[in-house]
Design an enzyme around this catalytic site. Structure first.
Site, PDB file in Angstrom:
ATOM      1  N   ALA A 155       3.551   4.853   2.068  1.00  9.78           N
ATOM      2  CA  ALA A 155       4.943   4.620   1.663  1.00  9.78           C
ATOM      3  C   ALA A 155       5.714   3.939   2.794  1.00  9.78           C
ATOM      4  O   ALA A 155       5.215   2.995   3.397  1.00  9.78           O
ATOM      5  CB  ALA A 155       5.586   5.923   1.216  1.00  9.78           C
ATOM      6  N   CYS A 156       6.907   4.423   3.093  1.00  8.67           N
ATOM      7  CA  CYS A 156       7.753   3.741   4.069  1.00  8.67           C
ATOM      8  C   CYS A 156       7.255   3.850   5.505  1.00  8.67           C
ATOM      9  O   CYS A 156       7.798   3.198   6.392  1.00  8.67           O
ATOM     10  CB  CYS A 156       9.189   4.271   3.971  1.00  8.67           C
ATOM     11  SG  CYS A 156      10.031   3.796   2.448  1.00  8.67           S
ATOM     12  N   SER A 157       6.234   4.663   5.734  1.00  8.88           N
ATOM     13  CA  SER A 157       5.644   4.754   7.070  1.00  8.88           C
ATOM     14  C   SER A 157       4.394   3.893   7.219  1.00  8.88           C
ATOM     15  O   SER A 157       3.707   3.966   8.240  1.00  8.88           O
ATOM     16  CB  SER A 157       5.294   6.217   7.387  1.00  8.88           C
ATOM     17  OG  SER A 157       6.460   7.015   7.449  1.00  8.88           O
ATOM     18  N   SER A 333       8.311  -0.019   4.318  1.00  6.85           N
ATOM     19  CA  SER A 333       7.682   0.029   5.641  1.00  6.85           C
ATOM     20  C   SER A 333       8.143  -1.088   6.563  1.00  6.85           C
ATOM     21  O   SER A 333       7.981  -0.991   7.785  1.00  6.85           O
ATOM     22  CB  SER A 333       6.161  -0.024   5.492  1.00  6.85           C
ATOM     23  OG  SER A 333       5.728  -1.305   5.091  1.00  6.85           O
TER      24      SER A 333
END
Length: 372
Positions: A155-157, A333
């Site tokens: 995901a966003c990481s 990300s």
């Protein structure tokens, strides 16, 4: 073991921009049409009306003022409310690979590198265009890079997790240099009909070149350490997947798109992110005030302000922790990498910086760097 550096970054900007005013006008037209269509059920209490949005609401809730998108007419059509993207034949480069190649070429050019200098490509993004073949292999082939490529999603990481994978490969000598590419086409998975989140995401692509420090250009950023953390949470979720068809799901079902419990995420993630970075810095005999600049995930202005306040014991300035989400919105990300790309030229030799991303999972990744 080799010392490792971030030697350059690249950025691809989509061709179209949606301002908050444009987005609100389209959303409110949709709300009016929906409420008129369901007036009887709304009057009887069987259905809640769609509330109106406003520029003031969006900017207060998020700090976002505009976003880049691959296609805007479909998003701004009250009858549609999602992008109009064209399917491409299998013998043409895919859209996600195309923007990945563009960002990667800029990163290579900025570092003075060529495809023959690179041994691998990691495509790290919150949403992949397809399951297989890997987007990374398509990007690798289009660039003319020999070696390997693979996709990953945290995901966003995703970008910071991929940086750790790349750093470890270069450190142990299994690759000389690796491109981490983050093609975030988030607009197709955003619930544009949901007032609470219709403004959150934008499209973009970033690329990061990771290589041995002894081959990196002067002024690169040596990677002193990376740290990853995950803890399962349902507070940010998207249930769309290859099994949806077999479950006879409607692609427009609310859980087939991005959804979150925003207040819960804010309450839980902010302290986790601040504690994560503090602990990571302590592993390197550093404290948060030793850091010249924080390049944080760009999801919500209030989140970044609170995290920085917990780290520094005071309100952060734009110099301490630059904000780019007012221009880009949340780009999953890519956000922390855009902040680094745009705001690193003034960092002096020897100064310390931290790249940190956080998001669904929950997941948190941090990278401590020092300017050479």
């Amino acid at each position: 073991m080799h010392r490792v550096a971030i030697s350059s970054t690249g950025l691809y900007l989509p061709p179209e921009i949606i301002t908050n005013a444009e987005l609100v006008a389209a959303f409110n037209s949709f709300a009016d049409e929906s409420n008129a269509m369901h007036a009887e059920d709304i009057e009887a209490g069987r259905r809640a009306p769609v509330p109106q949005s406003s520029v003031e609401f969006i900017e207060k809730a998020s700090g976002i003022k505009r976003r880049y998108v691959m296609e805007k007419t479909g998003v701004l059509d009250p009858q549609r409310m999602h992008p109009r993207l064209q399917a491409r034949p299998d013998n043409e480069i895919s859209l996600m690979a195309e923007i990945g190649v563009a960002a990667a070429r800029e990163a290579l050019a900025r570092a003075g590198k060529h495809p023959e200098d690179i041994d691998g490509v990691i495509c790290a993004a919150a949403n992949m265009q397809r399951a297989y073949p890997a987007m990374a292999i398509e990007i690798q082939t289009a660039l003319g890079i020999k070696g390997f490529g693979f996709d990953m999603n945290v995901a966003c990481s995703s970008a910071t997790f991929a940086i750790e994978m790349a750093v470890n490969a270069v450190k142990v000598g299994s690759a000389r240099a690796i491109l981490v590419v983050d093609p975030e086409i988030t607009s197709p998975h955003l619930a544009w009909k949901d007032r609470d989140c219709h403004f959150i995401f934008g499209d973009v692509c970033t690329a990061i070149l990771i290589e041995r420090l002894d081959t990196a250009p002067a002024g690169s950023f040596e990677v002193l350490g990376t740290r990853l953390f995950t803890s399962f949470s349902n507070s940010i979720r998207n249930n769309a997947g290859f099994m949806s068809r077999s479950e006879d799901r409607d692609p427009d079902d609310r859980d087939q798109l991005f959804y979150q419990e925003g207040r819960k995420v804010f309450k839980e993630v902010c302290p986790l992110a601040a504690e994560h970075m503090t602990a990571h810095l302590a592993e390197h005999a550093l404290v948060p005030t030793d850091v010249r600049r924080y390049w944080l995930h760009q999801a919500n202005l209030s989140m970044n302000q609170l995290i920085a306040r917990k780290l520094l014991g005071r309100d952060a300035t734009a110099d301490d922790a630059p904000v780019i989400l007012n221009e880009f919105a949340n780009t999953a990300s890519a956000g922390s990498i855009i902040a680094f790309h745009r705001h690193h030229d003034d960092i002096e030799a020897g100064q310390i910086g931290v790249i940190c991303s956080f998001g669904a999972g929950y997941s948190i990744g941090s990278v401590i760097v020092r300017r050479t």
